[in-house]
Design an enzyme around this catalytic site. Structure first.
Site, short mmCIF file in Angstrom:
data_model
loop_
_atom_site.label_atom_id
_atom_site.label_comp_id
_atom_site.label_asym_id
_atom_site.label_seq_id
_atom_site.Cartn_x
_atom_site.Cartn_y
_atom_site.Cartn_z
N ALA A 158 -1.84 -15.73 34.63
CA ALA A 158 -2.27 -16.90 34.06
C ALA A 158 -0.97 -17.83 34.01
O ALA A 158 0.07 -17.31 33.66
CB ALA A 158 -2.75 -16.76 32.59
N LYS A 159 -1.15 -19.23 34.14
CA LYS A 159 0.05 -19.88 34.18
C LYS A 159 0.35 -20.57 32.65
O LYS A 159 -0.22 -21.54 32.08
CB LYS A 159 0.03 -21.34 34.89
CG LYS A 159 0.00 -20.90 36.32
CD LYS A 159 0.12 -22.06 37.41
CE LYS A 159 1.27 -22.98 37.05
NZ LYS A 159 2.49 -22.84 37.66
#
Ligand code: PMP
Length: 307
Positions: A158-159
């Site tokens: 995930a960013k």
């Protein structure tokens, strides 16, 4: 070239750059509880075109799910449409697009479900992150003293904004030591990725890249694997120690902001003959053609803003 633009898209409508503000007491600002994307829009013969827009917006929504948001005010289709509208409204022929989903909570506590997700999308004109000169020359990097995320401490797929504290620590250290980029090892000591880029190694005409378990699954990485295969190269995932980098024929890194850039020196050891190597150059050229609408892969990867 600054980060200004005429319009920023906020929660469903275009607003002016100056009006696109969030209150000081926003949870995301205090705890890093936000997810974001970096997307590029390139100038082509048919006007501006956004590279792999749907894949980026899908990853954004997946990042929000990984972080734990139970519902979002907008879906992938709406976010794609909003990005196209935004680039068109700003009139840029090429730009960088930055969507962000952030936690806004009236309580400023650590409870995700006390708040709600808000969404903004900005865009601005932005050249290569290392500067355009570097595209030919390549960068100097060191192995960071900071370890990349453990996949059960920070979610590496995930960013998440807070994850980037690790990148800031590593990048600041490298830059202050005089390097341009930091190569980060995973908690087991194997090569993971850079502060905002995935990494490839060329040895004996074969291309290797790091396994997905502890890295962000880069969209550029995926594109390069396809382009390298088109060029007839075998690309395989492989655990690598830092010593494998020192003796590589070529090393290159890739990401939306960095595009494709050679690493010509690591820890004061020159890589190959210390210049951008022939295979890196071939892949760089294919990538540049693809993003500018001049490659057989382009139609599947580009969303034309004005068509
Ligand atoms: N790794 C990290 C940590 C990143 O932040 C990025 C940039 N998004 C990448 C790799 C490359 O991903 P992409 O090619 O999708 O931009």
């Amino acid at each position: 070239m600054g980060i200004e633009s005429k319009f920023i898209w906020m929660d469903g409508r275009l607003t002016t750059y100056d009006q696109a503000v969030v209150p000081f007491l926003t949870s995301a600002l205090h705890y890093g509880i936000a997810v974001f994307e970096g997307i590029r829009c390139y100038a082509t013969d048919n006007g501006p075109a956004i590279f792999r827009l749907r894949e980026h917006m899908t990853r954004l929504v997946e990042s929000a799910k990984i972080l734990g948001f139970r519902s979002l005010p907008f879906g992938v289709d709406e976010l794609c449409q909003a990005s196209v509208e935004l680039v068109r409204a700003n009139g840029f022929s090429s730009c960088y697009i930055r969507p962000l989903i952030y936690l806004s909570s009236p309580k400023l506590n650590l409870s995700l479900d006390d708040g709600e997700a808000r969404v903004g999308i900005a865009c601005w004109e932005w050249g290569n992150i290392y500067g355009d000169e570097v595209l030919n020359k390549g960068v100097r990097a060191n192995i960071s003293s900071y370890t990349r995320h453990h996949p059960n401490i920070s979610m590496t797929k995930a960013k998440i904004s807070g994850n980037y504290v690790n990148s800031f620590l590593a990048k600041a250290e490298s830059e202050r030591l005089g390097f341009e980029e930091a190569i980060m090892l995973d908690p087991q000591g194997y090569v993971a990725e850079c502060t905002g880029e995935n990494l490839f190694v060329v040895r004996g005409g074969q291309i290797f890249t790091t396994p997905l378990a502890a890295i962000l699954e880069g969209i550029t990485r995926d594109a390069l694997i396809q382009l390298a295969a088109d060029l007839g190269y075998s690309v395989s995932e492989r655990m690598m120690g830092r010593d494998m980098l020192y003796t590589a024929d070529e090393v290159f890194v890739c990401g939306t902001a960095a595009e494709v850039v050679a690493v010509h020196e690591i820890d004061f050891r020159s890589i190959g003959d210390g210049k951008t190597g022939p295979i890196t150059t071939q892949i760089q050229t294919a990538f540049h053609d693809a993003v500018r609408g001049r490659h057989p892969r382009s139609p599947g990867w580009l969303t034309y803003v004005n068509l």
